[in-house]
Motif scaffolding. Structure first.
Motif, mmCIF file in Angstrom:
data_model
loop_
_atom_site.group_PDB
_atom_site.id
_atom_site.type_symbol
_atom_site.label_atom_id
_atom_site.label_comp_id
_atom_site.label_asym_id
_atom_site.label_seq_id
_atom_site.Cartn_x
_atom_site.Cartn_y
_atom_site.Cartn_z
ATOM 1 N N UNK A 65 -5.214 -7.535 -1.550
ATOM 2 C CA UNK A 65 -4.943 -6.825 -0.299
ATOM 3 C C UNK A 65 -3.942 -5.699 -0.504
ATOM 4 N N UNK A 66 -3.049 -5.840 -1.473
ATOM 5 C CA UNK A 66 -2.050 -4.794 -1.722
ATOM 6 C C UNK A 66 -2.689 -3.504 -2.228
ATOM 7 N N UNK A 67 -3.943 -3.555 -2.667
ATOM 8 C CA UNK A 67 -4.654 -2.370 -3.153
ATOM 9 C C UNK A 67 -5.514 -1.720 -2.079
ATOM 10 N N UNK A 68 -5.432 -2.225 -0.840
ATOM 11 C CA UNK A 68 -6.290 -1.723 0.235
ATOM 12 C C UNK A 68 -5.458 -1.147 1.370
ATOM 13 N N UNK A 69 -6.005 -0.153 2.028
ATOM 14 C CA UNK A 69 -5.436 0.325 3.288
ATOM 15 C C UNK A 69 -5.980 -0.608 4.359
ATOM 16 N N UNK A 70 -5.104 -1.322 5.044
ATOM 17 C CA UNK A 70 -5.547 -2.373 5.954
ATOM 18 C C UNK A 70 -5.424 -2.001 7.432
ATOM 19 N N UNK A 71 -4.385 -1.275 7.781
ATOM 20 C CA UNK A 71 -4.111 -1.000 9.190
ATOM 21 C C UNK A 71 -4.506 0.426 9.564
ATOM 22 N N UNK A 72 -4.816 0.647 10.821
ATOM 23 C CA UNK A 72 -5.109 2.015 11.269
ATOM 24 C C UNK A 72 -3.955 2.984 10.988
ATOM 25 N N UNK A 73 -2.731 2.494 11.035
ATOM 26 C CA UNK A 73 -1.589 3.368 10.752
ATOM 27 C C UNK A 73 -1.594 3.825 9.287
ATOM 28 N N UNK A 74 -2.089 2.973 8.375
ATOM 29 C CA UNK A 74 -2.203 3.363 6.966
ATOM 30 C C UNK A 74 -3.188 4.518 6.811
ATOM 31 N N UNK A 75 -4.324 4.403 7.489
ATOM 32 C CA UNK A 75 -5.312 5.480 7.452
ATOM 33 C C UNK A 75 -4.748 6.731 8.113
ATOM 34 N N UNK A 76 -4.038 6.551 9.230
ATOM 35 C CA UNK A 76 -3.478 7.682 9.963
ATOM 36 C C UNK A 76 -2.504 8.487 9.126
ATOM 37 N N UNK A 77 -1.705 7.814 8.297
ATOM 38 C CA UNK A 77 -0.765 8.523 7.430
ATOM 39 C C UNK A 77 -1.506 9.442 6.466
ATOM 40 N N UNK A 78 -2.621 8.978 5.952
ATOM 41 C CA UNK A 78 -3.400 9.794 5.016
ATOM 42 C C UNK A 78 -4.042 10.972 5.758
ATOM 43 N N UNK A 79 -4.665 10.697 6.905
ATOM 44 C CA UNK A 79 -5.333 11.760 7.650
ATOM 45 C C UNK A 79 -4.343 12.799 8.182
ATOM 46 N N UNK A 80 -3.144 12.361 8.553
ATOM 47 C CA UNK A 80 -2.156 13.281 9.110
ATOM 48 C C UNK A 80 -1.445 14.103 8.049
ATOM 49 N N UNK A 81 -1.334 13.586 6.831
ATOM 50 C CA UNK A 81 -0.577 14.268 5.780
ATOM 51 C C UNK A 81 -1.404 14.353 4.497
ATOM 52 N N UNK A 82 -2.551 14.998 4.563
ATOM 53 C CA UNK A 82 -3.413 15.137 3.390
ATOM 54 C C UNK A 82 -2.780 16.132 2.426
ATOM 55 N N UNK A 83 -2.487 15.666 1.210
ATOM 56 C CA UNK A 83 -1.933 16.554 0.200
ATOM 57 C C UNK A 83 -2.935 16.848 -0.906
ATOM 58 N N UNK A 84 -3.917 15.983 -1.063
ATOM 59 C CA UNK A 84 -4.941 16.182 -2.091
ATOM 60 C C UNK A 84 -6.305 15.981 -1.446
ATOM 61 N N UNK A 85 -7.188 16.949 -1.661
ATOM 62 C CA UNK A 85 -8.577 16.864 -1.187
ATOM 63 C C UNK A 85 -9.487 17.029 -2.398
ATOM 64 N N UNK A 128 -8.900 3.145 0.956
ATOM 65 C CA UNK A 128 -9.584 2.831 2.196
ATOM 66 C C UNK A 128 -10.940 3.526 2.193
ATOM 67 N N UNK A 129 -11.934 2.890 2.763
ATOM 68 C CA UNK A 129 -13.299 3.405 2.738
ATOM 69 C C UNK A 129 -13.796 3.647 4.155
ATOM 70 N N UNK A 130 -14.421 4.801 4.370
ATOM 71 C CA UNK A 130 -14.954 5.148 5.690
ATOM 72 C C UNK A 130 -16.393 5.623 5.492
ATOM 73 N N UNK A 131 -17.351 4.803 5.951
ATOM 74 C CA UNK A 131 -18.765 5.153 5.859
ATOM 75 C C UNK A 131 -19.409 4.891 7.208
ATOM 76 N N UNK A 132 -19.993 5.918 7.783
ATOM 77 C CA UNK A 132 -20.542 5.789 9.128
ATOM 78 C C UNK A 132 -22.029 5.447 9.101
ATOM 79 N N UNK A 133 -22.492 4.895 10.206
ATOM 80 C CA UNK A 133 -23.912 4.604 10.371
ATOM 81 C C UNK A 133 -24.725 5.892 10.422
ATOM 82 N N UNK A 134 -24.080 6.962 10.805
ATOM 83 C CA UNK A 134 -24.769 8.253 10.876
ATOM 84 C C UNK A 134 -25.231 8.696 9.485
ATOM 85 N N UNK A 135 -24.399 8.443 8.466
ATOM 86 C CA UNK A 135 -24.715 8.883 7.112
ATOM 87 C C UNK A 135 -25.435 7.827 6.287
#
Length: 135
Positions: free
Chosen positions: A8-28, A49-56
């Motif tokens: 679990x320590x290797x995963x982004x678990x909470x929405x706030x963890x994802x939010x930190x990445x989305x709000x402060x992107x330093x590498x794309x 953290x992984x984000x895959x939508x049903x749309x794709x």
């Protein structure tokens, strides 16, 4: 030999963890089928953290297969830099077979490492460069 687990320590678990990445992107790291966003963390190890939508990826089987492949390649990365990483899926992922998917993701990990090194180098050269020529 290091135990190859995915704790679990290797995963982004909470929405706030994802939010930190989305709000402060330093590498794309863009790709036709993926987009990797990352920001440094203070934990001393990488988290993903992984984000895959049903749309794709229409079917759950497809989404789960892609996520398994990405987690597996991430797990095999030795000494990954201390980053919080979000991997987003784009259209066309369902058409990739496992071998192509593995090669693509491994290339993206190496590009991420390279961009992280480039991000670290200017900050140290700017500090050392300000002391030169002033006196």
């Amino acid at each position: 030999m290091k135990a190859l687990t995915f704790p679990k320590s290797s995963r982004l678990l909470k929405p706030s963890d994802y939010g930190k990445v989305f709000d402060d992107v330093q590498i794309r790291v863009p790709h036709r089928n993926f987009l990797i966003l990352a920001t440094p963390n203070t934990l001393g190890h990488a988290r993903i953290g992984l984000v895959f939508s049903k749309k794709n990826l229409k079917l759950a089987v497809q989404r789960n297969r892609v996520k398994r492949r990405i987690r597996e390649t991430f797990r095999h990365q030795p000494d990954f830099p201390a980053l919080d990483i979000v991997v987003l899926g784009r259209r066309g992922l369902a058409d990739l077979d496992n071998a192509t998917l593995n090669v693509t993701v491994m290339e993206l990990w190496s590009r991420l490492r390279k961009k992280n090194r480039q991000l670290q180098i200017p900050s140290t050269s700017e500090q050392s460069g300000t002391g030169k020529g002033t006196g």
